[in-house]
Scaffold this active site. Structure first.
Site, PDB file in Angstrom:
ATOM      1  N   GLU A  92      -6.377  -8.000  -0.555  1.00 15.50           N
ATOM      2  CA  GLU A  92      -6.884  -7.868   0.810  1.00 15.50           C
ATOM      3  C   GLU A  92      -8.371  -7.564   0.800  1.00 15.50           C
ATOM      4  O   GLU A  92      -8.857  -6.787  -0.031  1.00 15.50           O
ATOM      5  CB  GLU A  92      -6.176  -6.737   1.567  1.00 15.50           C
ATOM      6  CG  GLU A  92      -4.737  -6.960   1.919  1.00 15.50           C
ATOM      7  CD  GLU A  92      -4.190  -5.815   2.777  1.00 15.50           C
ATOM      8  OE1 GLU A  92      -5.004  -5.101   3.412  1.00 15.50           O
ATOM      9  OE2 GLU A  92      -2.971  -5.623   2.792  1.00 15.50           O
TER      10      GLU A  92
ATOM     11  N   GLU B  19       0.817  -1.217   0.000  1.00 16.43           N
ATOM     12  CA  GLU B  19       0.000   0.000   0.000  1.00 16.43           C
ATOM     13  C   GLU B  19       0.852   1.269   0.000  1.00 16.43           C
ATOM     14  O   GLU B  19       0.803   2.073   0.933  1.00 16.43           O
ATOM     15  CB  GLU B  19      -0.952   0.003   1.199  1.00 16.43           C
ATOM     16  CG  GLU B  19      -2.006  -1.086   1.152  1.00 16.43           C
ATOM     17  CD  GLU B  19      -3.000  -1.015   2.288  1.00 16.43           C
ATOM     18  OE1 GLU B  19      -4.101  -1.563   2.158  1.00 16.43           O
ATOM     19  OE2 GLU B  19      -2.659  -0.411   3.345  1.00 16.43           O
TER      20      GLU B  19
END
Length: 656
Positions: free
Chosen positions: A305, A153
């Site tokens: 995710e 991320e």
């Protein structure tokens, strides 16, 4: 170039982030037992393990990871091995303060959380390269290794001195000279002219509004610097394992990365997706991200995710009701995912995310969450041979560009109520509710394969993008543009007339006199019962439009709210949801685009992937869906003829 298909080989990947360093080793054997029971075939290791791997500068501790890699292989679980560079160890910030980022106020972001690294720090990059190199050397030949996951991320900004120096270098490369920079940034305004490169800084805290062109370039620079960090580590692992694909995980519709450009540097495009289970638009917002990720991947993609239950970062964190996790997971598969993964496998007992759910929650294997995870694993195994590697075809493209978003999201704009993601979501939702499958595309992509191109809002359009849109319409395509489109050029310079002249001619607009933003809750009445929200515009038509819908009442009475000239439509407001859906459904029908399935009940989504028809019911009450013909439901292994009943959050995967 390696591809996701090289990893899946007819399967759907199923698993998630596994952080066994948080647990005693006896728990690892319990984990693999439960993984086998749930059908887990992939785990991601090492995402936040830097301090465990390198407890002190230059030291390495791989013994625990060796045992884990071997354990995964013994139980048939493939490993997505992550470089741990998203969260440097405390010793790095302590010994090398230059690795820590600074915010726009000059405050240092200290260790103790995560993502506390400066993308421009040469020291950070040196340590990141070293640990990546050692990981690649050690595990390149390990049979459990199936894919590389770089960092995690990417989302850091840095306004510090080293970032400032790199920003100046970036600007020299982009603009060439100070004179060109001053022209691009419009520095004649407010006496901002630069006479020396040393004077140029990131857009740090200022007394009043910052120069929007400077802010725009800084956002471009930040995306590029983070991309440099990614590609540096990617190139290291590729050198040792050229046969294995490499990815990093995007956050959904995050403003900090030009994901079109990033996707070109990835072998596998992956995303993290966390819709709010209490959000009535959660399913549609998930579909938007899935459509965008599939389009960036140009094929199958990876859901890296999601949450099996509640997250821990909203003001109120609601669990997923029974069946919703399965529904949203299969929605991702319907829209092109060949991997369904979670953060994380086992819910943490300590740390900042101990209230974030896991596939194995605090209740353990007896908990509802794990039982649903187990059921989903069986579902994925049933459909995998029929769906893995197949594509999703769309006749509609929604145009999106990060640079346009960055430019439009400035302090001094006509209305701060205009939120680009909100406008994008409203238009995609209207198409989704109309049963129309959509791709996303960049405004300079080849659009010739689409019957309908939709532009919810592109404030900034380059000349190349404008020429591409005009060529698309001249080639027989149907174009629908929303308000505040084509206003600025690549440097956020307002084009003469407030809208590019080429667009005005395309839509039949002589003059855009004024923008008339609306107050929250205010609406603009139009002909035919249409009501506009958020925005309106004072447009003078040139008399060439084939069709108009006029405003009724107020200052804009009688002026066009919607214009159509040939196959080009311009919508100068944001119609209320039902009206926008009806308008886009009408335009789509005129362009020869049909819904995936006619007559769907409200709340039922239909998507075709390859030869399969996915039916996804987002409501709590049973519904009956007409599906003419005879089909095989792969989930229940039953034959369906002409109609099927879907229970609460029900899913059917129909094969002809």
């Amino acid at each position: 170039m390696p591809h996701l298909n090289d990893v899946t080989r007819g399967r759907l990947l199923y698993g998630g982030d596994y952080n066994p360093e948080q647990w005693p080793e006896e728990t690892w054997h319990e984990d693999v037992r439960l993984m086998e029971r749930a059908g887990v075939n992939t785990v991601t290791l090492g995402v936040f393990s830097w301090s465990r791997i390198e407890p002190a500068p230059g030291q390495r501790d791989f013994g625990w990871l060796d045992r884990l890699m071997d354990l995964m292989h013994e139980h048939g679980v493939g490993v997505v091995l992550a470089t741990p560079t998203a969260s440097p160890p405390p010793w790095m910030g302590h010994l090398h303060p230059d690795t820590l980022p600074r915010d726009a106020d000059g405050r240092t972001e200290w260790w103790g959380g995560r993502q506390h690294f400066s993308h421009s720090s040469a020291t950070y990059r040196r340590y990141a390269a070293a640990v990546t190199e050692d990981l690649a050397v050690r595990y390149a030949g390990h049979p459990a290794l199936t894919l590389w996951h770089i960092n995690n991320e990417y989302c850091t900004y840095d306004f510090g001195d080293e970032a400032a120096a790199r920003f100046r270098d970036w600007l020299r490369h982009r603009h060439g000279t100070l004179d060109a920079l001053n022209t691009a940034w419009g520095t004649a305004f407010w006496s901002q002219g630069y006479g020396d490169w040393a004077e140029v800084l990131p857009p740090r805290h200022a007394h009043y509004m910052k120069n929007p062109a400077q802010v725009l370039d800084f956002k471009r620079f930040t995306s590029d610097m983070l991309l440099e960090c990614y590609t540096a580590e990617r190139d290291i692992v590729r050198r040792h394992t050229p046969h294995l694909p490499v990815t990093t995980n995007f956050m959904p519709l995050w403003a900090g990365q030009d994901a079109w450009r990033w996707a070109e540097e990835e072998d596998v495009v992956s995303v993290d997706l966390y819709p709010d289970p209490r959000d009535p638009s959660g399913a549609q917002s998930g579909a938007l991200v899935q459509d965008m990720t599939r389009s960036q991947a140009r094929g199958p993609w990876m859901l890296m995710e999601q949450a099996a239950g509640p997250v821990n970062w909203r003001r109120v964190n609601h669990p997923k009701p029974r069946g919703l996790n399965r529904l949203w997971s299969l929605q991702a598969v319907a829209r092109g995912a060949d991997a369904v993964c979670y953060f994380q496998w086992r819910q943490s007992r300590q740390g900042a995310e101990k209230f974030h759910s896991g596939m194995v929650g605090h209740a353990g294997e007896r908990g509802r969450t794990f039982q649903e995870v187990e059921r989903l694993g069986a579902d994925l195994a049933r459909i995998a041979p029929h769906v893995s590697g197949s594509g999703v075809t769309a006749d509609v493209a929604v145009l999106h560009d990060w640079h346009s978003w960055w430019a439009g999201d400035q302090e001094g704009r006509p209305s701060r109520e205009v939120d680009y993601p909100g406008v994008l979501g409203a238009w995609h939702r209207a198409l989704w509710q109309a049963g129309l499958t959509t791709d996303f595309a960049h405004p300079v992509h080849d659009l010739s394969g689409y019957r309908l191109v939709v532009v919810p809002q592109l404030y900034l359009l380059t000349d190349a993008a404008l020429d591409n849109l005009l060529a698309y319409v001249r080639g027989g395509g149907t174009l629908v543009c929303g308000f505040l489109t084509g206003v600025a050029d690549q440097d956020d310079r307002v084009r003469p007339g407030g809208m590019d002249a080429r667009l005005r001619e395309l839509f039949g607009i002589r003059t855009l006199h004024e923008w008339w933003p609306l107050e929250p809750g205010e609406t603009a009445a139009c002909e035919g019962g249409l009501r506009g929200t958020l925005w309106s515009e004072e447009l003078e038509p040139d008399g060439t439009a084939d069709e108009t819908v006029a405003y009724r009442g107020g200052e804009l009475d009688g002026l066009p709210a919607v214009l159509r000239k040939g196959r080009a439509w311009y919508v100068s407001t944001l119609p209320e949801p039902g009206a926008l859906r009806a308008l886009l459904a009408r335009v789509a029908a005129g362009a020869g685009v049909r819904p995936v399935l006619d007559g769907l009940p409200d709340g039922v989504e239909a998507v075709r992937r390859g030869e399969l028809l996915f039916l996804l019911h987002h409501g709590r009450e049973p519904v009956t869906v007409d599906v003419p013909g005879t089909h095989r439901d792969l989930l229940t292994e039953t034959t369906v003829t002409d109609r099927i009943t879907l229970d609460r959050y029900g899913v059917a995967v129909l094969r002809p």
